[in-house]
Design a protein around this motif. Structure first.
Motif, PDB file in Angstrom:
ATOM      1  N   ILE A   9       0.694  -1.430  -0.208  1.00 11.74           N
ATOM      2  CA  ILE A   9       0.201   0.133   0.035  1.00 11.74           C
ATOM      3  C   ILE A   9       1.040   1.178  -0.089  1.00 11.74           C
ATOM      4  O   ILE A   9       0.549   2.157  -0.808  1.00 11.74           O
ATOM      5  CB  ILE A   9      -0.906  -0.034   1.140  1.00 11.74           C
ATOM      6  CG1 ILE A   9      -1.866  -1.127   1.037  1.00 11.74           C
ATOM      7  CG2 ILE A   9      -1.784   1.338   1.480  1.00 11.74           C
ATOM      8  CD1 ILE A   9      -2.897  -1.423   2.173  1.00 11.74           C
ATOM      9  N   VAL A  10       2.024   0.972   0.589  1.00 13.41           N
ATOM     10  CA  VAL A  10       2.832   2.285   0.672  1.00 13.41           C
ATOM     11  C   VAL A  10       3.420   2.655  -0.799  1.00 13.41           C
ATOM     12  O   VAL A  10       3.326   3.748  -0.965  1.00 13.41           O
ATOM     13  CB  VAL A  10       4.131   2.107   1.628  1.00 13.41           C
ATOM     14  CG1 VAL A  10       5.148   3.216   1.401  1.00 13.41           C
ATOM     15  CG2 VAL A  10       3.652   2.344   2.962  1.00 13.41           C
ATOM     16  N   ARG A  11       3.518   1.717  -1.319  1.00  7.97           N
ATOM     17  CA  ARG A  11       4.112   1.944  -2.761  1.00  7.97           C
ATOM     18  C   ARG A  11       3.122   2.187  -3.807  1.00  7.97           C
ATOM     19  O   ARG A  11       3.477   2.568  -5.013  1.00  7.97           O
ATOM     20  CB  ARG A  11       4.858   0.375  -3.180  1.00  7.97           C
ATOM     21  CG  ARG A  11       6.341   0.244  -2.553  1.00  7.97           C
ATOM     22  CD  ARG A  11       6.943  -0.959  -2.581  1.00  7.97           C
ATOM     23  NE  ARG A  11       6.938  -1.170  -3.994  1.00  7.97           N
ATOM     24  CZ  ARG A  11       7.729  -1.054  -4.931  1.00  7.97           C
ATOM     25  NH1 ARG A  11       8.669  -0.255  -4.641  1.00  7.97           N
ATOM     26  NH2 ARG A  11       7.506  -1.455  -6.180  1.00  7.97           N
ATOM     27  N   ARG A  12       1.838   1.637  -3.633  1.00  7.74           N
ATOM     28  CA  ARG A  12       0.750   2.091  -4.342  1.00  7.74           C
ATOM     29  C   ARG A  12      -0.290   2.841  -3.625  1.00  7.74           C
ATOM     30  O   ARG A  12      -1.467   2.246  -3.386  1.00  7.74           O
ATOM     31  CB  ARG A  12       0.215   1.015  -5.069  1.00  7.74           C
ATOM     32  CG  ARG A  12       1.206   0.358  -6.312  1.00  7.74           C
ATOM     33  CD  ARG A  12       0.607  -0.670  -6.816  1.00  7.74           C
ATOM     34  NE  ARG A  12       0.086  -0.555  -8.062  1.00  7.74           N
ATOM     35  CZ  ARG A  12      -0.255  -1.416  -8.983  1.00  7.74           C
ATOM     36  NH1 ARG A  12       0.028  -2.765  -8.701  1.00  7.74           N
ATOM     37  NH2 ARG A  12      -0.616  -1.084 -10.245  1.00  7.74           N
ATOM     38  N   PRO A  13      -0.207   4.234  -3.171  1.00 14.40           N
ATOM     39  CA  PRO A  13      -1.269   4.685  -2.063  1.00 14.40           C
ATOM     40  C   PRO A  13      -2.675   5.038  -2.875  1.00 14.40           C
ATOM     41  O   PRO A  13      -2.417   5.318  -4.152  1.00 14.40           O
ATOM     42  CB  PRO A  13      -0.393   5.820  -1.684  1.00 14.40           C
ATOM     43  CG  PRO A  13       0.585   6.277  -2.675  1.00 14.40           C
ATOM     44  CD  PRO A  13       0.696   5.086  -3.460  1.00 14.40           C
ATOM     45  N   HIS A  14      -3.640   4.739  -1.839  1.00 16.62           N
ATOM     46  CA  HIS A  14      -4.753   5.101  -2.544  1.00 16.62           C
ATOM     47  C   HIS A  14      -5.773   5.180  -1.431  1.00 16.62           C
ATOM     48  O   HIS A  14      -5.248   4.409  -0.065  1.00 16.62           O
ATOM     49  CB  HIS A  14      -5.487   4.258  -3.646  1.00 16.62           C
ATOM     50  CG  HIS A  14      -5.353   2.974  -3.266  1.00 16.62           C
ATOM     51  ND1 HIS A  14      -6.714   2.125  -2.813  1.00 16.62           N
ATOM     52  CD2 HIS A  14      -4.650   1.708  -3.034  1.00 16.62           C
ATOM     53  CE1 HIS A  14      -6.295   0.940  -2.540  1.00 16.62           C
ATOM     54  NE2 HIS A  14      -5.085   0.792  -2.584  1.00 16.62           N
ATOM     55  N   PRO A  15      -6.747   5.658  -1.310  1.00 13.81           N
ATOM     56  CA  PRO A  15      -7.601   5.936   0.020  1.00 13.81           C
ATOM     57  C   PRO A  15      -7.962   4.842   0.821  1.00 13.81           C
ATOM     58  O   PRO A  15      -7.816   4.957   1.949  1.00 13.81           O
ATOM     59  CB  PRO A  15      -8.905   6.796  -0.652  1.00 13.81           C
ATOM     60  CG  PRO A  15      -8.640   7.346  -1.966  1.00 13.81           C
ATOM     61  CD  PRO A  15      -7.658   6.376  -2.653  1.00 13.81           C
ATOM     62  N   THR A  61      -8.374  -6.118  -6.089  1.00 12.85           N
ATOM     63  CA  THR A  61      -8.462  -4.676  -6.839  1.00 12.85           C
ATOM     64  C   THR A  61      -8.495  -3.678  -5.973  1.00 12.85           C
ATOM     65  O   THR A  61      -7.879  -2.500  -6.164  1.00 12.85           O
ATOM     66  CB  THR A  61      -9.585  -5.023  -7.808  1.00 12.85           C
ATOM     67  OG1 THR A  61      -9.301  -6.205  -8.333  1.00 12.85           O
ATOM     68  CG2 THR A  61      -9.546  -4.051  -8.862  1.00 12.85           C
ATOM     69  N   ALA A  62      -9.262  -3.815  -4.798  1.00 10.83           N
ATOM     70  CA  ALA A  62      -9.785  -2.479  -4.263  1.00 10.83           C
ATOM     71  C   ALA A  62      -8.414  -2.078  -3.018  1.00 10.83           C
ATOM     72  O   ALA A  62      -8.006  -0.985  -3.150  1.00 10.83           O
ATOM     73  CB  ALA A  62     -10.867  -2.708  -3.042  1.00 10.83           C
ATOM     74  N   ILE A  63      -7.833  -3.042  -2.782  1.00 12.01           N
ATOM     75  CA  ILE A  63      -6.580  -2.915  -1.886  1.00 12.01           C
ATOM     76  C   ILE A  63      -5.129  -2.664  -2.698  1.00 12.01           C
ATOM     77  O   ILE A  63      -4.331  -1.912  -2.146  1.00 12.01           O
ATOM     78  CB  ILE A  63      -6.501  -4.170  -0.858  1.00 12.01           C
ATOM     79  CG1 ILE A  63      -7.709  -4.063  -0.018  1.00 12.01           C
ATOM     80  CG2 ILE A  63      -5.272  -3.737   0.219  1.00 12.01           C
ATOM     81  CD1 ILE A  63      -7.827  -5.353   0.736  1.00 12.01           C
ATOM     82  N   LEU A  64      -4.930  -3.477  -3.847  1.00 12.99           N
ATOM     83  CA  LEU A  64      -3.576  -3.379  -4.127  1.00 12.99           C
ATOM     84  C   LEU A  64      -3.711  -3.147  -5.752  1.00 12.99           C
ATOM     85  O   LEU A  64      -2.658  -2.836  -6.184  1.00 12.99           O
ATOM     86  CB  LEU A  64      -3.061  -4.692  -4.125  1.00 12.99           C
ATOM     87  CG  LEU A  64      -2.836  -5.720  -2.955  1.00 12.99           C
ATOM     88  CD1 LEU A  64      -2.352  -6.972  -3.271  1.00 12.99           C
ATOM     89  CD2 LEU A  64      -1.844  -4.705  -1.970  1.00 12.99           C
ATOM     90  N   LEU A  65      -4.787  -2.683  -6.082  1.00 13.16           N
ATOM     91  CA  LEU A  65      -5.182  -2.241  -7.540  1.00 13.16           C
ATOM     92  C   LEU A  65      -4.641  -3.310  -8.490  1.00 13.16           C
ATOM     93  O   LEU A  65      -4.092  -3.049  -9.625  1.00 13.16           O
ATOM     94  CB  LEU A  65      -4.328  -0.759  -7.684  1.00 13.16           C
ATOM     95  CG  LEU A  65      -4.683   0.268  -6.928  1.00 13.16           C
ATOM     96  CD1 LEU A  65      -3.977   1.498  -7.140  1.00 13.16           C
ATOM     97  CD2 LEU A  65      -6.098   0.584  -6.946  1.00 13.16           C
ATOM     98  N   ILE A  66      -4.692  -4.456  -8.282  1.00 16.34           N
ATOM     99  CA  ILE A  66      -4.411  -5.581  -8.957  1.00 16.34           C
ATOM    100  C   ILE A  66      -5.630  -6.534  -9.377  1.00 16.34           C
ATOM    101  O   ILE A  66      -6.399  -7.196  -8.530  1.00 16.34           O
ATOM    102  CB  ILE A  66      -3.280  -6.680  -8.202  1.00 16.34           C
ATOM    103  CG1 ILE A  66      -2.033  -5.807  -8.133  1.00 16.34           C
ATOM    104  CG2 ILE A  66      -2.808  -7.872  -9.117  1.00 16.34           C
ATOM    105  CD1 ILE A  66      -0.801  -6.443  -7.440  1.00 16.34           C
ATOM    106  N   HIS A  67      -5.766  -6.494 -10.796  1.00 14.45           N
ATOM    107  CA  HIS A  67      -7.123  -6.972 -11.139  1.00 14.45           C
ATOM    108  C   HIS A  67      -7.150  -8.559 -11.556  1.00 14.45           C
ATOM    109  O   HIS A  67      -7.991  -9.449 -11.140  1.00 14.45           O
ATOM    110  CB  HIS A  67      -7.701  -6.389 -12.045  1.00 14.45           C
ATOM    111  CG  HIS A  67      -6.862  -6.257 -13.391  1.00 14.45           C
ATOM    112  ND1 HIS A  67      -6.726  -7.198 -14.280  1.00 14.45           N
ATOM    113  CD2 HIS A  67      -6.025  -5.264 -13.770  1.00 14.45           C
ATOM    114  CE1 HIS A  67      -5.599  -6.972 -15.373  1.00 14.45           C
ATOM    115  NE2 HIS A  67      -5.234  -5.562 -14.874  1.00 14.45           N
ATOM    116  N   PHE A  68      -6.173  -9.143 -12.142  1.00 11.29           N
ATOM    117  CA  PHE A  68      -5.932 -10.691 -12.539  1.00 11.29           C
ATOM    118  C   PHE A  68      -7.066 -10.998 -13.420  1.00 11.29           C
ATOM    119  O   PHE A  68      -7.339 -12.151 -13.386  1.00 11.29           O
ATOM    120  CB  PHE A  68      -5.812 -11.481 -11.410  1.00 11.29           C
ATOM    121  CG  PHE A  68      -4.426 -12.018 -10.939  1.00 11.29           C
ATOM    122  CD1 PHE A  68      -3.518 -10.970 -10.418  1.00 11.29           C
ATOM    123  CD2 PHE A  68      -4.001 -13.273 -10.708  1.00 11.29           C
ATOM    124  CE1 PHE A  68      -2.305 -11.281 -10.253  1.00 11.29           C
ATOM    125  CE2 PHE A  68      -2.861 -13.571 -10.651  1.00 11.29           C
ATOM    126  CZ  PHE A  68      -1.855 -12.832 -10.321  1.00 11.29           C
TER     127      PHE A  68
END
Lengths: 160, 310
Positions: B196-202, B254-261
């Motif tokens: 999360i630190v590396r891909r910050p979002h709300p 997707t919500a936490i890491l922005l990774i959708h797979f």
């Protein structure tokens, strides 16, 4: 005893011959073997049979978390963070992070970033100087304490 | 049970009889998905043709001595892939089209990932493309979507895709053990905080204040990954629950890491009894018309239902 198969067999089913079934089962087993080999000993290089190592590392509670970015001075006199994605400068952050060592040794690799930006955004201010910066965030007992500390790793004066 | 019986049962597990219709649906969805993928996910292949500076060929590319990406070969690859995918998706000449798509898309992804970063969401999709053309088509074109004839060669394809989908999860759990020197330290570590630190979002930044929640998620995640192979042997509703759990898992990622797979998600369709779509549709339509016709259609529906759970 009778052989029970998955589901009910029906008269109209297209069955496989001995060879057809044998080859298919063998291919599936070899594939599974390659996957296991990849996960146990190979690296990403073995794609698609490499290990599923995305986010697989155990990060200690006192880790320093690094985040690499490129800062640019433009010919409009502003300093901006280069958007590291395909639409921005045409290069992804992960690529920059994976090649950090090479860029530090040969900062001219950053020229590509400036070229990519200029090509995709001809109407926006051009980059004149690029800095590869590493931000470090410190964890204490698994929690973030304080803002990140930046360090400049490489500098490149953009060629026209 | 003799050794021979065990071997036969094992071989039969890899080759269940499944309706051609499921293959037809899978072809259409996956070949169209490849086109989406080329524009939304592995979308920098042509760009790499323009700037091959960071190109670092992967093992497969070196083994087959694939040429360095250029504007010409990546553009040709693009055009050929789009054309072959459209043909394959129509279920006319799906095998010829499929044998073009499989190597072409593999090369496309190989170039896209030859810059030091490899994604792990393409295993099931790439393998699906390689196994799909092995099925000799029953009916062609529109008729293929309701081809209820069952075939073991179709079943093998479905099984291969299912195995790869599940392997994506199970092997991620293995990778987590391996990276810690074969120890179970991952679920208690700060890996999600790091991400999360590396891909910050709300959403993520809110979670940073509650590390215990992140640890719960890590435990749930790795446990599910370890147990995922069970889904291969579940039937009907239970298998559906398993699939829905993992779709929820991807929604959370997707919500936490922005990774959708998504390339893996779309392959979950191999578990879905898509051969029932046309009979279901026909039954619905028939219920609006006269009773005799409806009975006839219902018969078709039953036939398709018997294949569920394979």
């Amino acid at each position: 005893m009778t052989v029970v198969t998955d589901g009910q067999e029906r008269a109209g089913d297209v069955r496989l011959g001995r060879v057809g079934r044998g080859v298919r089962v063998a291919v599936a087993l070899v594939g599974i073997g390659l996957l296991i080999n990849g996960s146990v000993r190979a690296s990403d290089d073995a794609w698609p049979f490499g290990p599923m190592s995305q986010y697989a590392m155990s990060v200690p509670d006192d880790a320093s978390i690094t985040y690499t970015r490129i800062s640019a001075q433009t010919d409009a006199g502003t300093t901006v963070d280069v958007p590291l994605n395909i639409e921005g400068a045409g290069v992804a952050r992960a690529e920059i992070e994976a090649r950090t060592g090479e860029i530090v040794k040969d900062p001219s690799l950053l020229q590509q970033v400036a070229d990519g930006w200029a090509k995709k955004h001809p109407d926006k201010p051009k980059y004149v100087k690029l800095e590869l910066i590493r931000d470090t965030t410190q964890l204490v007992k698994g929690r973030v304490v304080g803002p990140p500390t930046p360090a400049v790793l490489a500098t490149w004066e953009v060629r026209r | 049970m003799s050794a021979r019986t065990v071997a036969t049962r094992a071989a039969n597990w890899f080759t269940p009889a499944i309706a051609f219709a499921r293959i037809a649906w899978l072809r259409t969805v996956l070949y169209l998905f490849v086109i989406v993928d080329m524009h939304a996910f592995v979308r920098d292949t042509r760009l790499k043709g323009e700037h091959p500076g960071l190109y670092q060929p992967l093992l497969l590319a070196r083994m087959f001595d694939l040429p360095k990406p250029t504007v010409f070969n990546t553009t040709a690859l693009y055009v050929v892939l789009i054309a072959a995918c459209l043909v394959g998706a129509s279920n006319y000449f799906p095998r010829i089209a499929g044998w073009i798509v499989a190597p072409a898309f593999t090369w496309w992804v190989l170039i896209g990932m030859s810059d030091g970063k490899v994604d792990h969401d393409h295993l099931a999709l790439v393998i699906a493309l390689w196994v799909l053309p092995t099925v000799k088509a029953g009916r062609r074109g529109r008729a293929s979507y309701n081809d209820q004839a069952r075939s073991e060669s179709a079943g093998w394809v479905i099984r291969c895709v299912q195995i790869c989908v599940i392997a994506t999860y199970f092997l991620s759990a293995i990778a987590k053990l391996r990276s810690a020197g074969w120890a179970l330290t991952w679920p208690g570590s700060a890996v999600l905080t790091w991400a999360i630190v590396r891909r910050p979002h709300p959403v993520g930044e809110w979670l940073l204040h509650h590390p215990w929640m992140l640890h719960v998620m890590q435990w749930v995640g790795i446990t599910a990954e370890f147990l995922s192979p069970v889904i291969l042997w579940l039937k009907g509703r239970w298998q559906l629950f398993g699939a829905l759990f993992f779709l929820g898992f991807h929604a959370a990622n997707t919500a936490i890491l922005l990774i959708h797979f998504l390339p893996t998600v779309v392959c979950w369709l191999a578990f879905a009894p898509m051969e029932r779509i046309v009979p279901w549709f026909q039954r619905r339509r028939a219920s609006d018309s006269d009773a005799g016709e409806a009975e006839d259609q219902a018969e078709h529906g039953r036939e398709a239902k018997e294949q569920a759970g394979a």
